[in-house]
Design an enzyme around this catalytic site. Structure first.
Site, PDB file in Angstrom:
ATOM      1  N   ASP A 114       7.207  -8.071  -3.062  1.00  0.00           N
ATOM      2  CA  ASP A 114       6.863  -6.767  -2.498  1.00  0.00           C
ATOM      3  C   ASP A 114       8.096  -6.152  -1.847  1.00  0.00           C
ATOM      4  OD1 ASP A 114       5.066  -4.708  -1.901  1.00  0.00           O
ATOM      5  OD2 ASP A 114       4.618  -5.533   0.078  1.00  0.00           O
ATOM      6  N   HIS A 115       8.330  -4.868  -2.104  1.00  0.00           N
ATOM      7  CA  HIS A 115       9.439  -4.124  -1.493  1.00  0.00           C
ATOM      8  C   HIS A 115      10.793  -4.796  -1.720  1.00  0.00           C
ATOM      9  CE1 HIS A 115       7.137  -0.948   0.415  1.00  0.00           C
ATOM     10  NE2 HIS A 115       6.307  -1.842   0.916  1.00  0.00           N
ATOM     11  N   HIS A 149       1.939   2.440   6.494  1.00  0.00           N
ATOM     12  CA  HIS A 149       2.067   1.015   6.790  1.00  0.00           C
ATOM     13  C   HIS A 149       1.737   0.718   8.264  1.00  0.00           C
ATOM     14  CE1 HIS A 149       4.924   1.037   3.252  1.00  0.00           C
ATOM     15  NE2 HIS A 149       4.239  -0.045   2.989  1.00  0.00           N
ATOM     16  N   GLY A 194      -0.175   0.109   2.578  1.00  0.00           N
ATOM     17  CA  GLY A 194      -0.794   0.489   3.847  1.00  0.00           C
ATOM     18  C   GLY A 194      -2.306   0.521   3.777  1.00  0.00           C
ATOM     19  N   GLY A 195      -2.883  -0.366   2.972  1.00  0.00           N
ATOM     20  CA  GLY A 195      -4.327  -0.333   2.762  1.00  0.00           C
ATOM     21  C   GLY A 195      -5.168  -0.650   3.981  1.00  0.00           C
TER      22      GLY A 195
END
Length: 275
Positions: free
Chosen positions: A82-83, A174, A203-204
């Site tokens: 991720d990222h 986020h 950012g869920g």
């Protein structure tokens, strides 16, 4: 089961109605809990190693940890970077065995984002690995604000680099500690009208739970990342253990106690999305 790619996991969504939860991993115990939660529901587990996780544990160790969990799991497991902020980070993850990587060039000019994503995509295709990219800026609570994804830029981007998933910015943020940040459905539909690519929302944890369900069923959002609410559950379970028994000192006993409470919270997060 063996590791699968993010594309393979998305293809497993029944009738393409529903979404995956990208579960942010910080260590062994939470990764175990996430796989257990996915097994209870019979859905894929997307284990995500973000920058914070990678600062604490080497990529090669994380790749092996995810592989071991996948081989023992009764459901498909994705090992997802991720990222990745540079192409080199993504290439290193591919080299050590991640089955999916996200290159985040969202802060760069479009042409540079396309160029860097293209480098990652070329290497990933050779290795049989999925690629997620990002357009628009998803901000952080109390820090940099978000910048929405431009639908025309999304069309041009995907035409140049046809990645497997595209993370977009549509009001999501986020690090929200409550599910009080609804996304802009019109903005999401404007992007999905321009590209055929499965969409991702970071950012869920901030997105209201009912809206997560709506997104999973009524849009082409096929992965929603969940991190903060799981970290909150981890911290709460850890504090409860230490409070209930001030004499406990064994690391395995302390951290082992959080696995079942965290599994239940992760199961709830997965259930909201899985049709």
């Amino acid at each position: 089961m063996a590791l699968v790619t993010l594309k393979e996991a998305m293809d497993a969504i029944p009738a393409q109605r529903g979404a995956l939860a990208g579960l942010v991993v910080l260590g062994w115990e939470d990764a175990r809990a996430y796989v257990a939660a996915a097994e209870r529901l019979g859905c894929p587990a997307v284990l995500q190693a973000g920058p914070g996780c990678r600062a604490h544990t080497p990529l090669s160790v994380l790749a092996e940890m995810f592989r071991v969990l996948a081989e023992a799991a009764a459901v498909p497991v994705v090992a997802h970077l991720d990222h990745g902020k540079t192409p080199e980070e993504c290439l290193a993850a591919i080299e050590v065995g991640f089955s999916s990587v996200m290159y985040d060039g969202s802060a760069l000019p479009l042409a540079e984002n396309i160029e860097n994503t293209g480098r990652v995509l070329e290497a990933a295709r050779r290795a049989g690995v999925s690629v997620e990219a990002e357009l628009g800026v998803v901000g952080y609570v109390g820090a940099a604000p978000s910048v929405g994804t431009d639908p025309d830029e999304a069309r041009r981007f995907i035409a140049a680099v046809p990645v497997d998933a595209l993370a977009i910015s549509a009001g999501n943020t986020h690090l929200s500690t409550s599910d009080s940040v609804p996304v802009d459905l019109d903005a999401i539909r404007a992007v999905q009208a321009e590209v055929p690519t499965p969409l991702v929302l970071h950012g869920g944890s901030g997105i209201p739970r009912a809206q997560r369900r709506q997104l999973a069923l009524d849009t082409r959002v096929m992965k929603i990342n969940i991190g903060t609410e799981l970290r909150q559950a981890f911290g709460g379970a850890l504090r409860a253990t230490l409070k209930s028994d001030p004499t406990v000192f064994d690391r395995n006993a302390i951290l082992g106690s959080i696995i079942e409470p965290l599994t239940k919270v992760a199961e709830d997060s997965l259930r909201q999305l899985w049709a």
